[in-house]
Every structure is written in C-alpha cells, then in structure tokens.
Write an enzyme that holds these catalytic residues in place. Structure first.
Site, mmCIF file in Angstrom:
data_model
loop_
_atom_site.group_PDB
_atom_site.id
_atom_site.type_symbol
_atom_site.label_atom_id
_atom_site.label_comp_id
_atom_site.label_asym_id
_atom_site.label_seq_id
_atom_site.Cartn_x
_atom_site.Cartn_y
_atom_site.Cartn_z
ATOM 1 N N GLY A 6 0.848 -1.179 0.000
ATOM 2 C CA GLY A 6 0.000 0.000 0.000
ATOM 3 C C GLY A 6 0.879 1.222 0.000
ATOM 4 C CB THR A 7 1.916 3.643 -1.487
ATOM 5 O OG1 THR A 7 2.816 4.726 -1.344
ATOM 6 C CG2 THR A 7 1.126 3.837 -2.764
#
Length: 199
Positions: A6-7
């Site tokens: 994720g980011t």
C-alpha cells in the site's frame, strides 16, 4: 507470506507549478520491508510520475516514457508536454488491458503549462487540480479537499501535500509517515527532497 502493499501518493497543480509527494515505505504482509523506496520517478527534467501499486511496473513504464520523451525531443526539437505524455501513457496502459500493469499513476509536469493527471491500470485518464492514489487515499483526499486553494503558493502546496501523506500514514498501516519524498516542478525546473520525521 502474502505480499500486501500500500502507499499514498499526492499531486497538486497550481498556476506556478506542480507538487508531487509520496511515502517511501514498502510493506511485505504486515512487515515494513524498507523505508527507502522512491515512488516518484522523474521522466524528464520537467515531468515525473508517482505510483501506487507495483514498483517494478512503474519502473518499466518509466523506462518506456523516458525513451519516448527522448525520441520526441530528437524528432521534433522540443520537449514533450506533460499532457502529451499523459495521453501516451493512457494509450500504453489501455493497450495492455488484458495483462494490465498493476499501477495507479499520477503524472505531473510543467513544460508549457502546469499539468496534473491520474491514470488507472486500464488507462483511464483524468486531468485535475489535485488527486491522490493508493491505500491511504481516503485520508489524504480529505486533507486536500479541506486545504487546497487555487491561488496557493508552491510552498503552501508542498506543506499541504506533506500533511496529506502524513495523515494517511497515521491511519493506513501500509502508508509510511516517517519519510516522505517530495518533487516540486516549476518553470525553473524540478526539485526533489526527502522530508523525515522523528515521530
């Protein structure tokens, strides 16, 4: 281990330029694999792209875009605009829709004018004044919605972008909040920095 990633990446367009920001954390399942991944890659000295998704896919696309930008410069004697590059990238992604690149991309630049766009894995293209991608987007977009002003300065936009990524990092376990990559693009050129926080 199942690889869960994720980011949060953020883009803001202003009359004087574009600001891109992203966390630098890479996750492996529930473990932080590294705090030093660059999720914003310069394509030319005036255009950069961010990714939420596969870093390898982003790197492959960046190499393609760099080659296309050099070919365009050689052929036409002038730099490719960010808008033209966004349309080219949209076509590349759409042509690969049956075997898609696993990316959500923000492209920002200042060649003839400030340009900001987001692209989905199938090539859907949206030009906007601000945008976010990644697992922390719901948190980051709320900060941008509240703080964005059309006439804000580059420095104010930089601070807003950092705040958006940090806020996402406090609520989204896959977004890092300790180190943020920031790229600012104006008619004078591109500036990259890494902003670190102790806590």
């Amino acid at each position: 281990m199942e690889k869960k990633t994720g980011t949060t990446t953020v883009g803001i367009k202003l009359k004087d330029g574009v600001v891109l920001a992203a966390d630098t954390q890479a996750s492996l399942d529930h473990m932080v694999e590294t705090l030093n991944i660059k999720k914003i890659l310069p394509i030319t000295d005036r255009i950069a792209i961010t990714t939420a998704g596969s870093v390898g896919d982003l790197q492959a696309l960046a190499r393609m875009l760099e080659a296309e930008a050099k070919y365009y410069q050689f052929t036409w004697g002038k730099p490719m605009t960010a808008k033209a590059m966004a349309n080219l990238l949209s076509n590349i992604l759409n042509e690969s829709k049956w075997f898609p690149y696993m990316v959500q991309i923000i492209i920002g630049g200042y060649v003839e004018e400030p340009t900001l766009a987001s692209l989905d894995p199938l090539g859907g293209l949206i030009f906007d004044n601000y945008t976010t991608t990644g697992s922390g987007s719901p948190f980051a977009i709320a900060i941008l919605e509240d703080g964005y002003k059309e006439d804000m300065s580059i420095e104010d936009a930089r601070e807003l972008a950092i705040k958006a990524v940090r806020t996402a990092g406090k609520r989204d376990v896959y977004t890092g909040e300790r180190k943020i990559q920031v790229i600012t693009i104006t008619k004078e050129g591109m500036k990259e920095e890494f902003v670190e926080f102790k806590e």
